[in-house]
Design a protein around this motif. Sequence first.
Motif, mmCIF file in Angstrom:
data_model
loop_
_atom_site.group_PDB
_atom_site.id
_atom_site.type_symbol
_atom_site.label_atom_id
_atom_site.label_comp_id
_atom_site.label_asym_id
_atom_site.label_seq_id
_atom_site.Cartn_x
_atom_site.Cartn_y
_atom_site.Cartn_z
ATOM 1 N N ARG A 178 0.834 -1.216 0.000
ATOM 2 C CA ARG A 178 0.000 0.000 0.000
ATOM 3 C C ARG A 178 0.860 1.253 0.000
ATOM 4 O O ARG A 178 0.657 2.167 -0.817
ATOM 5 C CB ARG A 178 -0.914 -0.007 1.219
ATOM 6 N N SER B 297 1.329 3.745 -3.196
ATOM 7 C CA SER B 297 0.818 5.117 -3.050
ATOM 8 C C SER B 297 1.917 6.133 -3.318
ATOM 9 O O SER B 297 1.698 7.154 -3.988
ATOM 10 C CB SER B 297 0.241 5.318 -1.650
ATOM 11 N N PRO C 115 -4.711 4.782 -2.176
ATOM 12 C CA PRO C 115 -4.166 3.542 -1.597
ATOM 13 C C PRO C 115 -4.993 2.319 -1.974
ATOM 14 O O PRO C 115 -6.231 2.379 -2.028
ATOM 15 C CB PRO C 115 -4.232 3.802 -0.083
#
Length: 245
Positions: A43, A47, A56
Amino acid sequence: MGSVAGIEPINRQLPPIESVQAVLFDVDGTLADSDPLHYVAFRDMLSEMGYNDGIPITEDFFSAFISGKHNSEIGVFLFPDWDQQRRDQWLDDKEALFRRLAAEHLEPVAGLLRLTEWVKKKGFRRAAVTNAPRSNAVQMIASVGLTDFFEHLVIGSECERAKPFPDPYLKALEHFGVSAENAFAFEDSPAGLGAAVAAGLPVVGITTGNPGPTLVAAGAAFLIKDYDDAALWSKLEKEAVTSSL
């Protein structure tokens, strides 16, 4: 015993304990609930690079497209336009972040040491069978205190084919000279479960990171939430079943 595709799944019951010769364990999500740390690593790095316009990824996305899969497959899925060298470098960086997180936060699944002591007492052969990179697997095994427990470690990328193909489990069985009829496995992901079932093994599904119905659909003999689960010990100790399987 070779790397044979298309093996028919066997009966979903565990073999009688007196006939068991080996117990095989997945690593990620099975020895420790590591998926949350993998999720955080993916994540945050995705991101940071602006993947999905910087939004995300969700846990559902992670479970559907990343969890339990081999890095080569994940890299092609996430970055179809990249060359392999660039994918490999990004994934190496992700694994380094995961190892840093694991060193601080990884803990064994409840009851794991109770189970491993039981396995040792029975004298069963024991291997870890994983799609994790070797450096990750070695660290996770050490982090949960099982460095001296496992006699053999099979890494998916070091086989002809990784999970969800049966090759890693077949390689573990071949190493011990044990038939699938005289062994069983613990797995937490549909891909891993499918690999073990395709190798002819009955499999206990542990619901650390994936929903029970998904694991049953992949071929789990029965489900446990952790290694203290009464459903597991009623099977292993041949006691009367006291909880719904």
